[in-house]
Design an enzyme around this catalytic site. Structure first.
Site, PDB file in Angstrom:
ATOM      1  N   GLU A  81      10.738   0.852  -7.637  1.00 47.54           N
ATOM      2  CA  GLU A  81      11.073   0.728  -9.050  1.00 47.54           C
ATOM      3  C   GLU A  81      11.206   2.071  -9.763  1.00 47.54           C
ATOM      4  O   GLU A  81      11.710   2.126 -10.893  1.00 47.54           O
ATOM      5  CB  GLU A  81      10.025  -0.138  -9.751  1.00 47.54           C
ATOM      6  CG  GLU A  81      10.107  -1.605  -9.344  1.00 47.54           C
ATOM      7  CD  GLU A  81       9.139  -2.476 -10.101  1.00 47.54           C
ATOM      8  OE1 GLU A  81       8.155  -1.944 -10.649  1.00 47.54           O
ATOM      9  OE2 GLU A  81       9.358  -3.700 -10.136  1.00 47.54           O
ATOM     10  N   GLU A 133      -2.098  -4.347  10.663  1.00 50.87           N
ATOM     11  CA  GLU A 133      -3.040  -3.585   9.853  1.00 50.87           C
ATOM     12  C   GLU A 133      -4.208  -3.041  10.676  1.00 50.87           C
ATOM     13  O   GLU A 133      -4.892  -2.107  10.257  1.00 50.87           O
ATOM     14  CB  GLU A 133      -3.569  -4.439   8.705  1.00 50.87           C
ATOM     15  CG  GLU A 133      -4.519  -5.549   9.107  1.00 50.87           C
ATOM     16  CD  GLU A 133      -5.091  -6.254   7.886  1.00 50.87           C
ATOM     17  OE1 GLU A 133      -6.325  -6.318   7.798  1.00 50.87           O
ATOM     18  OE2 GLU A 133      -4.307  -6.724   7.035  1.00 50.87           O
TER      19      GLU A 133
END
Length: 311
Positions: free
Chosen positions: A95, A126
């Protein structure tokens, strides 16, 4: 918890005791509540988040200063995360381009499991410390800033990336929802937000994720402001990629300068659509050519350009 990915076989289960994994007594009867009661419990839990985020403003400011120093020196900011934390890092980095026209290489997001992990869980990604370290080894250089995002503060992929970053003389930040994370002392800046147990036990997309989103919003926005991509509270590096944003440019000029819409439109056209040049020209009264030159001499900083033209 093991920190390296086993070459084969199934990983042993590990009992996690981080605050984000504890049960919340206020939601113990959640499945027996009415819809309205359930939403009230979730909302009450969410109300806690801004307060605890306020408790880590000093640490967040320190992280901002590290990032500003790095970017001014031509280095980069990296986000390393897994699951919700990693997706929030991707969202924040993505963004910044349309909002602040930041160069694409300034903020780099790394997600355990790669791009596919944006849409679905990638098994054991992970837990792979070596993958995080290898990815950091490939792209992190001395002077970069590496921000680890891990709700529990103990995600192996993230810790591997942070360790590799330290070896490369990068500065490191760990943002998590565990104020007592064991790795707190291994980074330059530790941001441990005390969000407490989730309404749904272990569902860190809830309060922990909200806290990380708030911190990342504040962190990256403050970095952009410090780098001169905001004038007053206006986005002056916005990219006019559609009619709405082209209209916003005119609105910004009118609000920042007090000039009419017609005058703002005319100077923006003379500046070939460059909002900063038009802004400096309108505020200072200088011509577009002088405004563009002043910006070039002040590293594209509006305040600096205006000071030059006023001297």
């Amino acid at each position: 918890m093991t920190t390296d990915q086993a070459p084969t076989g199934v990983r042993p289960a590990v009992r996690v005791t981080a605050p984000t994994e504890r049960r919340n007594p206020l939601s113990a009867d959640l499945d027996l509540m009415s819809t309205r009661e359930m939403l009230a419990v979730i909302n009450e839990a969410d109300r806690r988040v801004p307060t605890v985020v306020a408790g880590v403003l000093d640490e967040t400011a320190a992280a901002v200063d590290l990032a500003v120093t790095a970017l001014r020196a031509g280095r980069r900011v990296h986000y390393f995360g897994a699951g919700t934390s990693g997706r929030l890092g991707v969202l924040d980095a993505v963004e910044l381009l349309p909002t602040f026209n930041s160069p694409r290489h300034w903020f780099c997001a790394h997600l355990a499991g790669g791009p596919d992990a944006m849409w679905q869980a990638v098994e054991d990604a992970e837990d792979d410390r070596r993958a995080g370290a290898a990815e950091a080894d490939e792209c992190v250089v001395a002077g970069d800033v590496v921000v680890g995002l891990a709700a529990s503060g103990r995600t192996p992929y993230v810790l591997g990336a942070l360790a590799a970053a330290r070896d490369r003389q990068a500065r490191t930040v760990l943002l998590c929802a565990n104020p007592e994370a064991e790795s707190a002392g291994d980074v330059d800046v530790f941001i441990g937000v005390d969000t407490g147990p989730e309404v749904i036990t272990g569902s860190t997309r809830m309060k922990a994720g909200t806290a990380q989103k708030l911190v990342l919003n504040a962190f990256s926005t403050a970095v952009m402001v410090r780098l001169g991509r905001v004038y007053s509270n206006l986005m002056i590096d916005v990219v006019a990629t559609n009619a709405k944003l082209r209209g916003r440019m005119i609105t910004i000029l009118v609000e920042a300068t007090g000039c009419s819409e017609d005058a703002s439109r005319q100077v923006l056209q003379e500046a070939d659509g460059d909002l900063k040049t038009a802004l400096v020209s309108l505020v200072s009264g200088a011509g577009v050519t002088d405004a563009r030159a002043a910006l070039a001499r002040s590293a594209d900083q509006v305040r600096g350009a205006l000071a030059l033209l006023a001297s």
